[in-house]
Design a protein around this motif. Structure first.
Motif, PDB file in Angstrom:
ATOM      1  N   GLU A   3       0.803  -1.321   0.056  1.00  0.00           N
ATOM      2  CA  GLU A   3      -0.196  -0.248   0.145  1.00  0.00           C
ATOM      3  C   GLU A   3       0.768   1.401   0.061  1.00  0.00           C
ATOM      4  OE1 GLU A   3      -3.114   1.925   3.116  1.00  0.00           O
ATOM      5  OE2 GLU A   3      -3.365  -0.155   2.605  1.00  0.00           O
ATOM      6  N   ARG A   4       1.920   1.122   0.917  1.00  0.00           N
ATOM      7  CA  ARG A   4       2.602   2.667   0.959  1.00  0.00           C
ATOM      8  C   ARG A   4       4.196   2.171   0.597  1.00  0.00           C
ATOM      9  NH1 ARG A   4       1.646   5.891   6.134  1.00  0.00           N
ATOM     10  NH2 ARG A   4       2.897   7.381   4.953  1.00  0.00           N
ATOM     11  N   VAL A   5       4.503   2.224  -0.483  1.00  0.00           N
ATOM     12  CA  VAL A   5       5.759   1.950  -1.105  1.00  0.00           C
ATOM     13  C   VAL A   5       6.804   3.259  -0.825  1.00  0.00           C
ATOM     14  CG1 VAL A   5       7.277   1.712  -3.032  1.00  0.00           C
ATOM     15  CG2 VAL A   5       5.191   0.673  -2.928  1.00  0.00           C
ATOM     16  N   ILE A   6       7.826   3.029   0.002  1.00  0.00           N
ATOM     17  CA  ILE A   6       8.941   3.990   0.160  1.00  0.00           C
ATOM     18  C   ILE A   6      10.212   3.697  -0.573  1.00  0.00           C
ATOM     19  CG2 ILE A   6       7.837   4.375   2.620  1.00  0.00           C
ATOM     20  CD1 ILE A   6      10.515   2.883   3.522  1.00  0.00           C
ATOM     21  N   ALA A   7      10.565   2.567  -1.030  1.00  0.00           N
ATOM     22  CA  ALA A   7      11.636   2.356  -2.049  1.00  0.00           C
ATOM     23  C   ALA A   7      11.095   1.497  -2.845  1.00  0.00           C
ATOM     24  CB  ALA A   7      12.713   2.083  -1.073  1.00  0.00           C
ATOM     25  N   SER A   8      11.685   1.521  -4.057  1.00  0.00           N
ATOM     26  CA  SER A   8      11.748   0.578  -5.166  1.00  0.00           C
ATOM     27  C   SER A   8      12.890   0.385  -6.187  1.00  0.00           C
ATOM     28  CB  SER A   8      10.525   0.687  -6.115  1.00  0.00           C
ATOM     29  OG  SER A   8      10.825   2.108  -6.735  1.00  0.00           O
ATOM     30  N   ARG A   9      13.148  -0.629  -6.718  1.00  0.00           N
ATOM     31  CA  ARG A   9      14.311  -1.045  -7.600  1.00  0.00           C
ATOM     32  C   ARG A   9      14.032  -1.543  -8.559  1.00  0.00           C
ATOM     33  NH1 ARG A   9      19.634  -1.955  -4.541  1.00  0.00           N
ATOM     34  NH2 ARG A   9      19.742   0.188  -4.866  1.00  0.00           N
ATOM     35  N   SER A  10      14.277  -1.560  -9.913  1.00  0.00           N
ATOM     36  CA  SER A  10      14.136  -2.324 -10.963  1.00  0.00           C
ATOM     37  C   SER A  10      15.627  -3.187 -11.342  1.00  0.00           C
ATOM     38  CB  SER A  10      13.626  -1.495 -12.267  1.00  0.00           C
ATOM     39  OG  SER A  10      12.451  -0.810 -12.039  1.00  0.00           O
ATOM     40  N   LEU A  11      15.595  -4.374 -11.450  1.00  0.00           N
ATOM     41  CA  LEU A  11      16.615  -5.225 -11.717  1.00  0.00           C
ATOM     42  C   LEU A  11      16.228  -6.320 -12.949  1.00  0.00           C
ATOM     43  CD1 LEU A  11      17.781  -5.963  -8.182  1.00  0.00           C
ATOM     44  CD2 LEU A  11      18.922  -4.510  -9.789  1.00  0.00           C
ATOM     45  N   MET A  12      17.315  -7.027 -13.250  1.00  0.00           N
ATOM     46  CA  MET A  12      17.114  -7.934 -14.442  1.00  0.00           C
ATOM     47  C   MET A  12      17.864  -9.364 -13.835  1.00  0.00           C
ATOM     48  SD  MET A  12      17.932  -7.678 -18.395  1.00  0.00           S
ATOM     49  CE  MET A  12      19.385  -7.109 -18.585  1.00  0.00           C
TER      50      MET A  12
END
Length: 106
Positions: A3-12
């Motif tokens: 619900e409340r995202v504070i950090a994100s990262r895209s990887l492969m």
């Protein structure tokens, strides 16, 4: 989903057979369970793990620190492939002792 995202990262992930899969990891806002226990949720879409995992700590910073460590461990344990940044360069988190934004103005 968190619900409340504070950090994100895209990887492969590049699997041994050469297939590559982009995925996202998100960390949710820590919340207090009791006086010395906090929790935050970690979400990934299928490539590393499917769904939500939880990280616990004695305060919100401890909880977030464990969440980041868990992401690094899960990336090796669950991915069964090579972890990369979305541009294809090898993923690594390098700890530093540089003081970022601390001390005198300059």
């Amino acid at each position: 989903m968190i619900e409340r995202v504070i950090a994100s990262r895209s990887l492969m992930i590049r699997y041994e057979d050469g297939d590559e899969v982009l995925f996202d990891i998100t960390i949710g806002m820590p919340y207090k369970i009791d006086e010395l226990e906090y929790c935050c949720e970690i979400y990934s879409n299928d490539a590393m793990f499917s769904g939500v995992k939880k990280s616990y700590g004695m305060d919100s910073i401890d909880c977030l620190d464990y969440a980041i460590q868990m992401i690094d461990l899960l990336s090796v344990e669950f991915a069964k492939g090579r972890l990369l940044w979305p541009d294809g360069t090898p993923y690594s988190r390098v700890l530093t002792n540089l003081k970022m934004g601390w001390g005198t103005k300059g």
